[in-house]
Motif scaffolding. Sequence first.
Motif, PDB file in Angstrom:
ATOM      1  N   UNK A  16     -63.342  91.410 -80.988  1.00 30.93           N
ATOM      2  CA  UNK A  16     -62.109  90.895 -80.395  1.00 30.93           C
ATOM      3  C   UNK A  16     -61.778  91.713 -79.159  1.00 30.93           C
ATOM      4  N   UNK A  17     -61.508  91.022 -78.056  1.00 33.03           N
ATOM      5  CA  UNK A  17     -61.082  91.691 -76.835  1.00 33.03           C
ATOM      6  C   UNK A  17     -59.686  91.247 -76.453  1.00 33.03           C
ATOM      7  N   UNK A  18     -58.875  92.201 -76.011  1.00 33.53           N
ATOM      8  CA  UNK A  18     -57.520  91.895 -75.560  1.00 33.53           C
ATOM      9  C   UNK A  18     -57.349  92.433 -74.150  1.00 33.53           C
ATOM     10  N   UNK A  19     -56.884  91.570 -73.236  1.00 33.67           N
ATOM     11  CA  UNK A  19     -56.703  92.037 -71.869  1.00 33.67           C
ATOM     12  C   UNK A  19     -56.466  90.890 -70.918  1.00 33.67           C
ATOM     13  N   UNK A  20     -56.414  91.209 -69.632  1.00 34.52           N
ATOM     14  CA  UNK A  20     -56.150  90.218 -68.608  1.00 34.52           C
ATOM     15  C   UNK A  20     -57.440  89.540 -68.158  1.00 34.52           C
ATOM     16  N   UNK A  21     -57.314  88.272 -67.786  1.00 32.86           N
ATOM     17  CA  UNK A  21     -58.394  87.578 -67.101  1.00 32.86           C
ATOM     18  C   UNK A  21     -58.090  87.588 -65.612  1.00 32.86           C
ATOM     19  N   UNK A  22     -59.133  87.698 -64.812  1.00 36.51           N
ATOM     20  CA  UNK A  22     -58.968  87.818 -63.369  1.00 36.51           C
ATOM     21  C   UNK A  22     -60.075  87.040 -62.670  1.00 36.51           C
ATOM     22  N   UNK A  23     -59.732  86.292 -61.631  1.00 34.09           N
ATOM     23  CA  UNK A  23     -60.735  85.552 -60.875  1.00 34.09           C
ATOM     24  C   UNK A  23     -61.214  86.404 -59.703  1.00 34.09           C
ATOM     25  N   UNK A  24     -62.538  86.543 -59.565  1.00 34.39           N
ATOM     26  CA  UNK A  24     -63.126  87.366 -58.511  1.00 34.39           C
ATOM     27  C   UNK A  24     -63.703  86.491 -57.398  1.00 34.39           C
ATOM     28  N   UNK A  25     -63.320  86.818 -56.160  1.00 38.16           N
ATOM     29  CA  UNK A  25     -63.950  86.245 -54.980  1.00 38.16           C
ATOM     30  C   UNK A  25     -64.888  87.317 -54.428  1.00 38.16           C
ATOM     31  N   UNK A  26     -66.181  87.149 -54.661  1.00 37.33           N
ATOM     32  CA  UNK A  26     -67.152  88.178 -54.299  1.00 37.33           C
ATOM     33  C   UNK A  26     -67.884  87.813 -53.012  1.00 37.33           C
ATOM     34  N   UNK A  27     -67.818  88.693 -52.035  1.00 40.56           N
ATOM     35  CA  UNK A  27     -68.578  88.514 -50.814  1.00 40.56           C
ATOM     36  C   UNK A  27     -69.480  89.733 -50.613  1.00 40.56           C
ATOM     37  N   UNK A  28     -70.751  89.480 -50.333  1.00 43.60           N
ATOM     38  CA  UNK A  28     -71.710  90.554 -50.103  1.00 43.60           C
ATOM     39  C   UNK A  28     -71.898  90.738 -48.602  1.00 43.60           C
ATOM     40  N   UNK A  29     -71.888  92.002 -48.156  1.00 43.86           N
ATOM     41  CA  UNK A  29     -72.057  92.313 -46.734  1.00 43.86           C
ATOM     42  C   UNK A  29     -73.163  93.341 -46.569  1.00 43.86           C
ATOM     43  N   UNK A  30     -73.769  93.375 -45.385  1.00 47.67           N
ATOM     44  CA  UNK A  30     -74.843  94.335 -45.110  1.00 47.67           C
ATOM     45  C   UNK A  30     -74.311  95.761 -45.119  1.00 47.67           C
ATOM     46  N   UNK A  31     -73.094  95.942 -44.615  1.00 46.33           N
ATOM     47  CA  UNK A  31     -72.442  97.256 -44.649  1.00 46.33           C
ATOM     48  C   UNK A  31     -70.938  97.038 -44.566  1.00 46.33           C
ATOM     49  N   UNK A  32     -70.180  97.997 -45.070  1.00 46.01           N
ATOM     50  CA  UNK A  32     -68.730  97.840 -45.125  1.00 46.01           C
ATOM     51  C   UNK A  32     -68.142  97.795 -43.719  1.00 46.01           C
ATOM     52  N   UNK A  33     -67.224  96.868 -43.448  1.00 49.04           N
ATOM     53  CA  UNK A  33     -66.683  96.744 -42.090  1.00 49.04           C
ATOM     54  C   UNK A  33     -65.755  97.893 -41.716  1.00 49.04           C
ATOM     55  N   UNK A  34     -65.665  98.156 -40.432  1.00 51.55           N
ATOM     56  CA  UNK A  34     -64.699  99.116 -39.913  1.00 51.55           C
ATOM     57  C   UNK A  34     -63.450  98.336 -39.513  1.00 51.55           C
ATOM     58  N   UNK A  35     -62.296  99.005 -39.338  1.00 53.13           N
ATOM     59  CA  UNK A  35     -61.065  98.284 -38.993  1.00 53.13           C
ATOM     60  C   UNK A  35     -61.202  97.413 -37.751  1.00 53.13           C
ATOM     61  N   UNK A  36     -60.671  96.219 -37.830  1.00 52.69           N
ATOM     62  CA  UNK A  36     -60.632  95.243 -36.740  1.00 52.69           C
ATOM     63  C   UNK A  36     -62.009  94.662 -36.398  1.00 52.69           C
ATOM     64  N   UNK A  37     -62.993  94.889 -37.273  1.00 52.12           N
ATOM     65  CA  UNK A  37     -64.338  94.353 -37.046  1.00 52.12           C
ATOM     66  C   UNK A  37     -64.496  93.003 -37.732  1.00 52.12           C
ATOM     67  N   UNK A  38     -65.245  92.103 -37.122  1.00 50.15           N
ATOM     68  CA  UNK A  38     -65.603  90.830 -37.730  1.00 50.15           C
ATOM     69  C   UNK A  38     -67.082  90.856 -38.077  1.00 50.15           C
ATOM     70  N   UNK A  39     -67.402  90.602 -39.346  1.00 50.35           N
ATOM     71  CA  UNK A  39     -68.796  90.615 -39.777  1.00 50.35           C
ATOM     72  C   UNK A  39     -69.091  89.350 -40.570  1.00 50.35           C
TER      73      UNK A  39
END
Length: 281
Positions: A16-39
Amino acid sequence: MSSCSDEAIPGQPIVLGCGQLCLDYLVTVASFPIPDQKIRGTSFKVQGGGNTGNALTCVARLGLPCRILAKVADDSHGRYMVEELESSGVDTSFCMNAKDGASHFNYVIVDNQTNTRTCIYTPGYPPLLPDDLTESLLFDVLDGVKVLYVNGRSREAELLLAQKAHSKNIPILINAEKKRTGLDELIALADYAICSTNFPQEWTESPSSPSALLSMLIRLPKLKFVIMTLGEHGCVILERCSSEFSGSEEETDIDELYESLKQSTDLTSVLPVCNSSGDWL
């Protein structure tokens, strides 16, 4: 997803598990963006998430019967998550429907360069509360259960459920991700603990991770073992020894033992590796 509900063997113990369900929007990127960058993302996926949903999906796919106790919003996200769990073989008959609620959701950025993920969490409502857990519901949801899984997200409701499970001698496994208000009462009831990399030191204020694991076993006499996850490096487990010592055994420094195990572990292996300390501790 293929359903595993038909593969469960009758009479198997229920998780039995008790807890919240959460919907994940997963996006994979080549590298983490820096501020104000579009990738550009390299892949995108929408799927159910949250510790409890993930754990029970794994349990169901391994062929064990399992059920979830949660409050789920009656929106498109909530219905999608329940249907996804059902398709994996998780019993959702104890999910409470919140007609005016909103589902929890996550934006998850998966960085291929560092093999890390960053989560941006947006909480939904309403939460699962102790008043939702009537005596008849507690009796029914715990019927046949052999293991209870909690994580402290719905702390007050989970504590009430854990107390009832404890009174029935049902083992409790807690996933301790980070320090939360009131978590101490819940973790004190746990028989098994799985912790994030930072939790043991944050909770115990010990000088090192190995000493923090030892401190958890000392402070929590009900705990049989504690696991600390290490991301891509696997995990480390410290188990309480059940044998009686004569008192002549030589004590071992746990930090030295941990370093010795790290040095003797083949981290280049493509197969799972288990390195045990044997009877050293």
